[in-house]
Design an enzyme around this catalytic site. Structure first.
Site, PDB file in Angstrom:
ATOM      1  CB  CYS A 128      -0.917   0.028   1.216  1.00 22.52           C
ATOM      2  SG  CYS A 128      -1.925   1.527   1.310  1.00 22.52           S
ATOM      3  CB  THR A 264     -10.481   1.018 -10.800  1.00 18.40           C
ATOM      4  OG1 THR A 264      -9.326   1.135  -9.961  1.00 18.40           O
ATOM      5  CG2 THR A 264     -11.046   2.404 -11.052  1.00 18.40           C
TER       6      THR A 264
END
EC number: 1.3.1.14
Length: 311
Positions: A128, A264
């Protein structure tokens, strides 16, 4: 035709919503039966609840989006007592995404969450880009990545997959170190670090300044990295990065992925995963394949035959 068997994961099809783009599934369960999915990668879970980064933390780009959410999540106890029990109603394996700041944080979450009855595998989040400690710090150093992988493997009750960062000079080196440390599989890629500026203020749009770029813009990078890593390791890869269609999924399989995560695109079209699952058999047949396993790594495997010669 669509079945895929991976360590800990018997998938009815290779399509999995990616962690961070599907929450814990509740929003999407209002659109379709989550049992149709190959698996579900749930939101990253940390030991304590996290509020994430300050806003604004999302910005659109011309071919995707930037996010700097910062691992917002309700914490391990809430996930164990509420989110995972709710997901038990669906006939699909859960892949729990584990995050933390220190090795002990990862071990604590992994040990407990891996014992949940519907968690079939862990996804170790060492990539991340939007947190100040942990996260990508582990994913950019092969020694640290290997040490963390080994530590989590020692306490996990289920197979461990490690999520790779593309923000490295040599992703293959990282992948090989993680494999040597005992990882059961890899997931790749996480987001690329990017930035947008506000023309009126001249300042970064995101409060965090930088964010993770995802969406169609990163697919060529993801395909290249899956192609390279799949030839260097002997553990399976769940590929991701810009998948929107069944054709995109096939491209990842040909590059060397054994399954495909969709991220996404879920924000654009909540039905994208079941639509890809429905269309994938037609696309496989269109290009001469009779099963998912037949096309995994086809782009680089030496025993290549023209599609019209295959049975």
């Amino acid at each position: 035709m669509l079945e895929v068997n991976l360590p800990g994961l018997q998938l009815k099809n290779p399509i999995i919503p990616a962690s961070g783009c599907f929450g814990f599934g509740k929003e999407y369960a209002g659109f379709y039966d989550l049992s149709c999915l190959g698996g579900i990668m749930i939101k990253a879970t940390t030991n304590e609840a996290r509020f994430g980064n300050p806003t604004p933390r999302v910005a659109e780009t011309s071919a995707g989006m930037l996010n700097a959410i910062g691992l917002q999540n309700p914490g391990l106890e809430h996930v164990l007592n509420h989110e995972l029990p709710w997901l038990e109603q669906f006939d699909t394996p859960i892949i729990a995404n584990v995050a933390g700041s220190q090795v002990d944080d990862y071990k604590e979450v992994a040990e407990h969450i891996s014992q949940a009855p519907n968690v079939h595998a862990l996804e170790l989040n060492i990539s991340c880009p939007n947190v100040k400690t942990g996260g990508i710090a582990f994913g950019t150093d092969p020694v640290m990545a290997a040490e963390l992988t080994k530590a989590v493997k020692e306490v996990s009750a289920v197979p461990v997959y490690v999520k790779l960062s593309p923000n490295v000079a040599n992703i293959t080196e990282i992948a090989k170190a993680i494999e040597a440390a005992g990882a059961d599989g890899l997931t790749m890629i996480n987001t690329l670090i990017g930035m947008r500026l506000d023309l009126k203020t001249g300042r970064p749009i995101l409060a965090n300044k930088t964010g993770g770029l995802s969406g169609p813009a990163i697919k060529p990078v993801a395909i290249r990295m899956v192609y390279e890593v799949s030839q260097a390791v002997h553990i399976p890869i769940i590929g991701m990065g810009g998948v929107q269609t069944a054709e995109d999924a096939l491209e990842f399989l040909l590059a060397g992925a054994s399954a495909v995560a969709v991220g996404t695109a879920n924000f654009v079209n909540p039905f994208v995963c079941p639509e890809i699952i429905e269309q994938l058999p037609r696309v496989l047949r269109q290009y001469g394949f009779q099963s998912v396993s037949e096309c995994i790594g086809r782009s680089w495997k030496h025993e290549k035959q023209p599609a019209h010669h295959r049975a």
